[in-house]
Each structure stands twice: as C-alpha cells, then as structure tokens.
Design a protein around this motif. Sequence first.
Motif, PDB file in Angstrom:
ATOM      1  N   SER A  21       0.831  -1.209   0.000  1.00 43.06           N
ATOM      2  CA  SER A  21       0.000   0.000   0.000  1.00 43.06           C
ATOM      3  C   SER A  21       0.859   1.249   0.000  1.00 43.06           C
ATOM      4  O   SER A  21       0.519   2.257  -0.647  1.00 43.06           O
ATOM      5  N   PRO A  37      -6.229  -7.558  -0.330  1.00 39.70           N
ATOM      6  CA  PRO A  37      -6.544  -6.381  -1.156  1.00 39.70           C
ATOM      7  C   PRO A  37      -7.293  -5.269  -0.426  1.00 39.70           C
ATOM      8  O   PRO A  37      -7.019  -4.088  -0.648  1.00 39.70           O
ATOM      9  N   SER A  38      -8.232  -5.610   0.449  1.00 35.31           N
ATOM     10  CA  SER A  38      -8.966  -4.571   1.169  1.00 35.31           C
ATOM     11  C   SER A  38      -8.053  -3.819   2.128  1.00 35.31           C
ATOM     12  O   SER A  38      -8.222  -2.608   2.338  1.00 35.31           O
ATOM     13  N   PHE A  63     -13.395  -5.588  -2.046  1.00 38.17           N
ATOM     14  CA  PHE A  63     -12.177  -6.388  -2.194  1.00 38.17           C
ATOM     15  C   PHE A  63     -12.141  -7.634  -1.323  1.00 38.17           C
ATOM     16  O   PHE A  63     -11.187  -8.410  -1.431  1.00 38.17           O
TER      17      PHE A  63
END
Length: 269
Positions: free
Chosen positions: A88, A141-142, A136
């Motif tokens: 991220s 992914p979330s 997601f």
Amino acid sequence: MSATPLNAALPASTTRAAGTGRGASALRHLLFLIAFFGLWEWGSRAGWLDRTLFGQPSEIALYLWRGFFVRGDLWLELGYTLAGTFISFLLGSAAAIVLGLAFTQWPPLERALDPYLTVINAMPRFALAPLFLLWFGLGLPSKIAMGTSLSFFIVLANTVAGIRGVPQDFLTLSRSLGATPLQLFWKVTLPSAVPVIFSGLRLGLIFSMLGVVGAEIIAAEHGLGQTLAYLQSNFNMDGVMALLFLLAALGMVVVKGMARLERWLLRWQ
C-alpha cells in the motif's frame, strides 16, 4: 609541520565524542526500560496493578516467545501485515509522486482535480472500511486499499510543497547558465525537493501501517490487527500488550530505516 597531525586528530576526537554520547544515551534508555518494566512486573505480582487490565511483562515476553519460536503463528500474521503495509505504501507513494509532479508541471490539472481530491481526503477513511471489505473481500486487497488511501494524500501534499518550495534564486541562476527545462527539473528542482518529499514518505509509511492494522482489526483473515482483535475479545491482555509493543517496535524500525535511507540519498549535500 605540527599543525597537520593536530588537524587530522580533530575529526577522530569528534567521532569518539559522538560515539560516547550515543552510548551514554543508549545506556540511559536501557536503564529507564529496565526500571519501567521492573516496576510494572513488581506491581503486577504484588497486586497493585490488575493483570486483566495491564498484563504482566514476564507473561507478555512469554507470549511473544511462544508466538514466534514455539508455535510460530506470529510470523504468518506479521508477514501479512508487513506485506499489506509495504504494498500500500508503494502504490500510494508512487501515485502521489507522479500526480504531484503533474500538478507542478501543469497547474490547470491541479485546479481541475483539487475540489474532488479535497472531498475524498475529507472523508474519514475508516468509515470507508466496510466499502473496501465489500469491494475487495476479507483478504489482503482490502487492507492494501485502506493503507493506500491513507498514504496517498500525505505524500501528495509533501511532493507538491517540496517542489514549489525550491528557492527561485536556484532556478533563475540555472536558467541563466543555460539549463534546459528537463535539466532544470532533474538537477535542481527534484533534488532540492527530496527532503520535503521524504518527510511525506516517512509519514506515508507509518499511515500505511496504521491503515492496514486498522482494517485488520475491523475484519480480516490474517494479520496482527486481526490477532489483536481476537485477543481483546478473549480478554487476553498479555497478548494484546505484546502485539501493541510489537507494532510500536515495527513503527520505530520503519521510521529509523526511512531516516537512514534519506541520509544516504542526500549524502551529496
């Protein structure tokens, strides 16, 4: 003839003094930590501190030992959290730096996008966590989406501020010496803006970790945040405090690592 050895000895003495100062500072910190955890342990054993509220240092250390070296399950949870944090951070920082450079080169683009970015940035990011989970899923992914959304705006603001904060005298002098716009950007503008950009990167990395851990606490399959939420629901305060100390240590390592990288990149100054 005698001046040369004296001048040559000055940097060495300065280095020894700096090393001695760092050693004394480290010793003071070590003594403070020993006293702090010693009093905490004594207070827990004597009943002055409720273990269900504060935990006990010896049990906290035992939980970390078992989690890392007996069961080994904390390595997996740590890996998920670190993977989400760095992915991220890379995504948010890369997008922010590219967009920040575009804003400084084409101001109309900034004027067009600024209202929308301001609205998005004003949204409480953790309130968007349920949406990220729906979009997601419970996996990594979330968590990456949450961490990216937090780091992006911090790095973007610092990138724009750093590039626009370059002294105009540098730019004017470089133009007068015949520098092309491309040379001006790569050799003057960007190097001068690196310190401010790195300030944003340090914060961006920390906020990426906060976003990932926060999303894991809300709902996740793996990660330190998910483990923390599970331990809290079971009133395992020793485990909760152990993971909090672990996350604090990770934050310190991240900040120190970024500071060292910044000094290495700016060693030419």
